[in-house]
Structure formats: structure tokens, C-alpha cells
Design a protein around this motif. Structure first.
Motif, short mmCIF file in Angstrom:
data_model
loop_
_atom_site.label_atom_id
_atom_site.label_comp_id
_atom_site.label_asym_id
_atom_site.label_seq_id
_atom_site.Cartn_x
_atom_site.Cartn_y
_atom_site.Cartn_z
N UNK A 47 0.83 -1.21 0.00
CA UNK A 47 0.00 0.00 0.00
C UNK A 47 0.86 1.25 0.00
N UNK A 48 1.95 1.23 0.74
CA UNK A 48 2.81 2.40 0.81
C UNK A 48 3.53 2.65 -0.52
N UNK A 49 3.98 1.59 -1.17
CA UNK A 49 4.65 1.74 -2.47
C UNK A 49 3.65 2.26 -3.51
N UNK A 50 2.46 1.72 -3.51
CA UNK A 50 1.44 2.16 -4.48
C UNK A 50 1.01 3.60 -4.25
N UNK A 51 1.03 4.03 -3.00
CA UNK A 51 0.51 5.36 -2.65
C UNK A 51 1.49 6.49 -2.93
N UNK A 52 2.72 6.17 -3.25
CA UNK A 52 3.70 7.22 -3.52
C UNK A 52 3.30 7.99 -4.77
N UNK A 53 3.08 9.29 -4.62
CA UNK A 53 2.73 10.19 -5.71
C UNK A 53 1.41 9.79 -6.40
N UNK A 54 0.54 9.10 -5.66
CA UNK A 54 -0.73 8.65 -6.23
C UNK A 54 -1.83 8.85 -5.20
N UNK A 55 -2.98 9.36 -5.65
CA UNK A 55 -4.10 9.60 -4.74
C UNK A 55 -4.60 8.28 -4.16
N UNK A 56 -4.93 8.30 -2.87
CA UNK A 56 -5.33 7.10 -2.17
C UNK A 56 -6.57 6.46 -2.79
N UNK A 57 -7.51 7.28 -3.26
CA UNK A 57 -8.75 6.75 -3.84
C UNK A 57 -8.46 5.91 -5.08
N UNK A 58 -7.40 6.25 -5.81
CA UNK A 58 -7.02 5.48 -7.00
C UNK A 58 -6.32 4.19 -6.61
N UNK A 59 -5.67 4.18 -5.47
CA UNK A 59 -4.87 3.03 -5.06
C UNK A 59 -5.73 1.85 -4.63
N UNK A 60 -6.84 2.13 -3.93
CA UNK A 60 -7.62 1.06 -3.29
C UNK A 60 -7.98 -0.09 -4.23
N UNK A 61 -8.60 0.15 -5.40
CA UNK A 61 -8.96 -1.00 -6.26
C UNK A 61 -7.75 -1.76 -6.77
#
Length: 306
Positions: A47-61
Motif C-alpha cells: 500500500x505504501x509503495x502504491x501510494x507514492x505520488x498517487x491519490x489514495x482513492x485510486x490506489x484502493x482498487x
């Protein structure tokens, strides 16, 4: 005596801010799937790697799909590169996907599929820096450690120093402030890190902070000073996306991802139709190949790596 009073007042302010933020977190924290002990330490790291420079709402799915396919490091290590790049989708900066798989291989092969539980062990992994290691230590293992990202720096700077955070690299002063206000108790420090980060993400935002909704507005020195320099940033060229190499690289990868699994190849004519500037297109294809994100075939076609 004056200095003693100042220190006492500072300690009192810190404790008040901690209590108010903890209470706010209890009722306002977003229900993200990797929070509240519902995933493994590996899931937190993903989750932390995905969230770098990316909005959290986009990361969840993406995180849900990723963890369903590869719930641990060993599973990700065994996946093909093509599967990993495809699953990364449009999260951006796809090199992160390859580094995450590289990290998974080390964890699976050298750490018996157990994510290290120390800061030094985490930062020794491929692609894992100070922020990610600190976040995993705090959020996954409940250790007392200061977590410092853009949101946390902004909140701490405003609330305790009364000044706007201008971005840029984390300074020594940023680290000293984060350490100074971190609760001594490990459990409370984890709640603190999460609540400060959350406040910066949804309330104490960069350009339009919602001070009327802030649980620590009464203690905020920035608000008391009239919010001086609100929204200011370090001077740097305005970033654009249209026409950049990043856009062209994305077009190539998206064309490959759109192909059926197992036949993710595009021919020369399809490649040429992606972008008019042949020189820029060729340079971007070469850079994707160098980064290991695509393979260039002898006939000029491109494919995702096996």
C-alpha cells in the motif's frame, strides 16, 4: 523561570494536540483496506509503495486486486513481469512495480517470505527508502518511529512552527520537529503518525485547508498568525504532462496492457500510430526497454517481458 514556563506550555500544547487528533482519528479515519490490522506487514508495504505520488482513492482498487493475486512476497516473486506490469495499470511510475517485485524476490528467497521487522532490514530491501521503512515499522509493527511524508511535514510545520511548509527534501529541522512531538508510547506514536498524515490528506491540505473542520485549530500557530504564505511552494518549473516522454511511455505501455494475456505484443505499424513524433517515440521505447518494462523484438514489434 521563563524558559521553564515556555517548555511547560509547549509540552501542554503537544499533549492537547495529540489528544484532539487521536479522538478525531477514532471517528474520522478513512476505512482503507490495509488499515486497522486487516492486512499483513507485506500488505502494508504494498500500500505504501502504491501510494507514492498517487491519490489514495485510486490506489484502493489496484491494491485489492494486487493482494488477491499475490497475497505475499513469494506469490509476487513467482509472477511474470508481464503480469506485474499489467496489474500495475495506470497507477503511474511503473518502475515502482518492477522494484516491488524485485523486493518480493529478496524477501521470498533471502528472508523466508517474512518481511524484516527492523528499519535497517527494511531499508536494505530494493526500492525501500526511509519513508516506506518508517511507515511499515509504525503501521505494521507498531514501533515508535517518526514517519515523515509531505502531509505530515505540512501539518507539523503549520501547527507547531506557525509557518508554511514549502516542500522540497526533508530537512534536518523537519526531522527534529517530528521527533520532538512524537509520543513516547509506541501505541500512541502509531496513532499519532496515522492521524497527522490523515489530517494533512483530508483537512490540512496544501492550498485550501479546511481550518473550520480541524480538530486542532485552537492550537494551530499557523492559523493564529493569519496563515502566512498559504499555499506557497519552492520555485520550480511548472510540470506538465501533455507531450512529455512520460505521456508517450504511458501510451506504449497501455497499448501492450490492452492486449490479451499471453499475447501482449504490438507490431511496428501499431507502434507508429501511437505518436507522431517518431524521434521522441523511438527514444521513449528505448528508455522503456532499458528500464526492463518492455522487450524489443528482432522484427521491430514490442512485448511485455515474460
Amino acid at each position: 523561570m521563563g524558559e521553564t514556563v515556555d517548555m511547560t506550555e509547549a509540552d501542554g500544547t503537544r499533549e492537547t494536540v495529540r489528544r484532539h487528533l487521536a479522538a478525531w482519528w477514532e471517528t474520522n479515519a478513512r476505512d482503507l483496506p490495509w488499515r486497522f490490522g486487516r492486512t499483513t506487514p507485506w500488505g502494508v508495504l504494498v500500500s505504501e509503495v502504491m501510494s507514492q505520488q498517487t491519490q489514495m482513492s485510486r490506489v484502493v482498487p489496484y491494491w485489492r486486486s494486487w493482494m488477491a493475486a499475490w497475497p505475499d512476497a513469494a506469490a509476487l516473486a513467482a509472477a511474470s513481469t508481464a503480469e506485474v506490469i499489467t496489474a500495475w495499470g495506470k497507477l503511474g511510475y511503473p518502475r515502482r512495480a518492477l522494484r516491488l517485485q524485485e523486493c518480493a524476490r529478496v524477501v521470498a528467497n533471502e528472508c523466508h517470505d517474512d518481511l524484516p521487522e527492523t528499519y535497517d532490514g527494511l531499508t536494505a530491501l530494493p526500492g525501500i527508502g526511509d519513508y516506506t521503512a518508517s511507515a511499515v515499522m509504525s503501521f505494521a509493527y507498531g514501533k515508535r518511529i517518526a514517519v515523515i511524508d509531505t502531509n505530515i511535514r505540512r501539518v507539523l510545520s503549520r501547527v507547531f512552527d506557525g509557518r508554511e511548509s514549502l516542500g522540497g527534501a526533508t530537512s534536518r529541522a523537519d526531522r527534529e520537529l517530528a521527533q520532538r512531538v512524537l509520543p513516547d508510547d509506541a501505541v500512541r506514536s502509531t496513532v499519532w503518525n496515522q492521524s497527522v498524515m490523515e489530517l494533512g490528506a483530508v483537512v490540512c491540505t496544501a492550498k485550501k485547508p479546511m481550518c473550520e473542520r480541524c480538530p486542532v485549530s485552537a492550537e494551530c500557530r499557523f492559523l493564529a498568525a493569519g496563515r502566512p504564505g498559504l499555499g506557497e511552494r519552492r520555485t520550480r518549473p511548472r510540470q506538465r504532462f501533455q507531450g512529455t516522454d512520460r505521456q508517450v511511455r504511458g501510451l506504449v505501455l497501455n497499448a501492450l496492457r490492452a492486449k490479451p494475456q499471453g499475447s501482449q505484443t504490438i507490431g511496428r505499424e501499431e507502434i507508429r500510430a501511437l505518436w507522431k513524433d517518431r524521434v521522441q517515440l523511438d527514444a521513449c521505447i528505448a528508455s522503456l526497454d532499458e528500464d526492463g518494462l518492455i522487450e524489443m523484438m528482432p522484427d521491430g514489434s514490442l512485448r511485455l517481458p515474460d
